[in-house]
Design a protein around this motif. Structure first.
Motif, PDB file in Angstrom:
ATOM      1  N   HIS A  51       0.297   1.466  -5.210  1.00 49.89           N
ATOM      2  CA  HIS A  51      -0.801   0.494  -5.391  1.00 49.89           C
ATOM      3  C   HIS A  51      -0.291  -0.654  -6.259  1.00 49.89           C
ATOM      4  CE1 HIS A  51      -5.344   0.053  -6.746  1.00 49.89           C
ATOM      5  NE2 HIS A  51      -4.796  -1.119  -6.465  1.00 49.89           N
ATOM      6  N   HIS A 108      -5.483  -7.453  -2.276  1.00 48.64           N
ATOM      7  CA  HIS A 108      -6.906  -7.412  -1.958  1.00 48.64           C
ATOM      8  C   HIS A 108      -7.183  -8.114  -0.625  1.00 48.64           C
ATOM      9  CE1 HIS A 108      -8.016  -5.933  -5.947  1.00 48.64           C
ATOM     10  NE2 HIS A 108      -7.237  -6.844  -6.482  1.00 48.64           N
ATOM     11  N   GLU A 163      -5.804  -3.417  -0.131  1.00 51.78           N
ATOM     12  CA  GLU A 163      -6.917  -2.810  -0.874  1.00 51.78           C
ATOM     13  C   GLU A 163      -8.188  -3.502  -0.406  1.00 51.78           C
ATOM     14  OE1 GLU A 163      -6.737  -3.169  -5.187  1.00 51.78           O
ATOM     15  OE2 GLU A 163      -8.125  -1.493  -5.449  1.00 51.78           O
ATOM     16  N   HIS A 168     -13.204   0.216  -4.037  1.00 52.06           N
ATOM     17  CA  HIS A 168     -12.022  -0.251  -3.319  1.00 52.06           C
ATOM     18  C   HIS A 168     -11.406   0.879  -2.508  1.00 52.06           C
ATOM     19  CE1 HIS A 168     -11.423  -3.583  -6.580  1.00 52.06           C
ATOM     20  NE2 HIS A 168     -12.416  -3.841  -5.760  1.00 52.06           N
ATOM     21  N   HIS A 220      -9.059   4.225  -7.645  1.00 49.49           N
ATOM     22  CA  HIS A 220      -9.700   4.394  -8.972  1.00 49.49           C
ATOM     23  C   HIS A 220     -11.197   4.715  -8.891  1.00 49.49           C
ATOM     24  CE1 HIS A 220     -10.825   0.170  -8.268  1.00 49.49           C
ATOM     25  NE2 HIS A 220      -9.556  -0.123  -8.139  1.00 49.49           N
ATOM     26  N   ARG A 252     -15.365  -0.632 -15.141  1.00 50.58           N
ATOM     27  CA  ARG A 252     -15.617  -1.727 -14.199  1.00 50.58           C
ATOM     28  C   ARG A 252     -17.071  -1.795 -13.758  1.00 50.58           C
ATOM     29  NH1 ARG A 252     -10.433  -2.400 -10.327  1.00 50.58           N
ATOM     30  NH2 ARG A 252      -8.855  -1.595 -11.724  1.00 50.58           N
ATOM     31  N   ASP A 265      -1.364   0.255  -9.972  1.00 52.70           N
ATOM     32  CA  ASP A 265      -2.278  -0.886  -9.773  1.00 52.70           C
ATOM     33  C   ASP A 265      -1.712  -2.098 -10.519  1.00 52.70           C
ATOM     34  OD1 ASP A 265      -4.439  -2.345  -8.898  1.00 52.70           O
ATOM     35  OD2 ASP A 265      -5.952  -1.140  -9.936  1.00 52.70           O
TER      36      ASP A 265
HETATM   37 FE    FE Z   1      -8.992  -1.993  -7.200  1.00 48.46          FE
END
Ligand code: FE
Ligand code: AMP
Ligand code: ZN
Ligand code: FE
Length: 285
Positions: free
Chosen positions: A6, A38, A62, A73, A189, A195, A246
């Motif tokens: 990732h 993304h 993603e 995601h 995640h 988040r 990530d």
């Molecule tokens: Fe993400």
């Protein structure tokens, strides 16, 4: 074998170009790295062209999804990048990021922050535009000290004063599209509570029943308790368990290979995928 599944490049909100990313991945001692920008695959060609010998690239993306008002995601691996249905959905989400970022600029202007769309566009430099680019503009303007500090209710966090939603795909539809393009779907995640709200376990179970292949467990946004809980859930639902950095270059503090995936899980991902093969490095240009 060190496997990091990732990573982001300048094709979205990372700061390494795809070529820099694969060189840095080799320098960090990785054997396998996935490029998962993304809602876009546009970094793949450059990464492949620059791929050092001894490093294998897993192509991916993603995908931005939302279920019952909760953003989430999905990591999609080794799908056919030209399969029309998944391609159309990726483009829909990626293109909607532009008016959405412009909306956040407008909200910031209304809050007295003199950010401009031109500034954000320059920072995004053609990549899939997202909140980290807007956050970088806020750092440039001295509004916040770091990108991470822009992700608060004051500014760009989910539901924050300057936040604007973007189009996000229903995850069941996304899983169907990923599978239809020969890919493998891993929930990124899933317990990243900082988040915002996270997806409840019954919904993860429903996704597993709909073909979700795995969940990302070892991730910087998961504490020890969350990892233990997620490992148990994966066992219960027969899901693969991955770990990954990530990595976002200098937009985040995490380094390449900070978290890794078990080689057996990686092997299983490659066995399940039919849309694309991992690309072995040929030496790079
Ligand atoms: Fe993400
Ligand atoms: P967007 O896709 O434009 O909504 O932006 C989401 C991206 O912002 C994520 O993929 C992360 O890269 C970044 N992000 C989200 N939450 C945080 C946070 N709390 N701190 C730093 N970066 C974050
Ligand atoms: Zn990101
Ligand atoms: Fe990511």
């Amino acid at each position: 074998m060190r496997i990091d599944l990732h990573c982001h490049s300048t094709a979205s909100d990372g700061t390494d170009t795809p070529a820099e990313l694969v060189r840095n991945a080799a320098a960090a001692g990785l054997d396998v790295v996935a490029l998962t920008d993304h809602d876009t695959t546009r970094g793949h060609a450059e990464a492949i062209a620059a791929l050092p010998a001894g490093l294998t690239l897993v192509t991916g993306a993603e995908l931005s999804c939302r279920i019952d008002g909760v953003s989430m995601h999905l990591l999609a691996y080794l799908f056919d990048p030209e399969e029309p249905a998944l391609l159309a959905e990726r483009e829909l989400v990626r293109d909607d990021r532009v008016p959405r970022a412009q909306g956040m600029v407008a909200k910031l202007n209304a809050l007295g922050v003199p950010v401009t769309w031109e500034q954000v566009e320059r920072i995004a430099a053609g990549g899939s535009v997202g909140r980290p680019h807007v956050a970088t503009a806020l750092v440039e303007l001295g509004v916040v000290p770091t990108v991470g500090d822009a992700f608060t209710k004051e500014w760009l966090a989910d539901g924050g004063r300057a936040h604007v939603k973007k189009h996000e795909t229903d995850p069941f539809e996304a899983i169907r599209l990923i599978k239809g393009a020969g890919g493998v779907a891993v929930f990124a995640h899933p317990a990243a509570a900082k988040r915002g709200r996270t997806v409840p376990e019954p919904a993860i179970a429903a996704m597993a029943a709909a073909g979700l292949d795995g969940i990302e467990v070892d991730h910087m946004d998961h504490d020890a308790d969350a990892r233990t809980r997620l490992r148990g859930l994966a066992k219960e639902l027969d899901l693969l368990v991955t770990g990954s950095s990530d990595y976002h270059g200098s937009r985040k503090t995490v380094s390449l290979g900070a978290y890794t995936t078990d080689p057996e899980v990686y092997g299983e991902i490659t066995r399940r995928a039919t849309g694309a093969f991992p690309v072995p490095g040929a030496g790079g240009v």
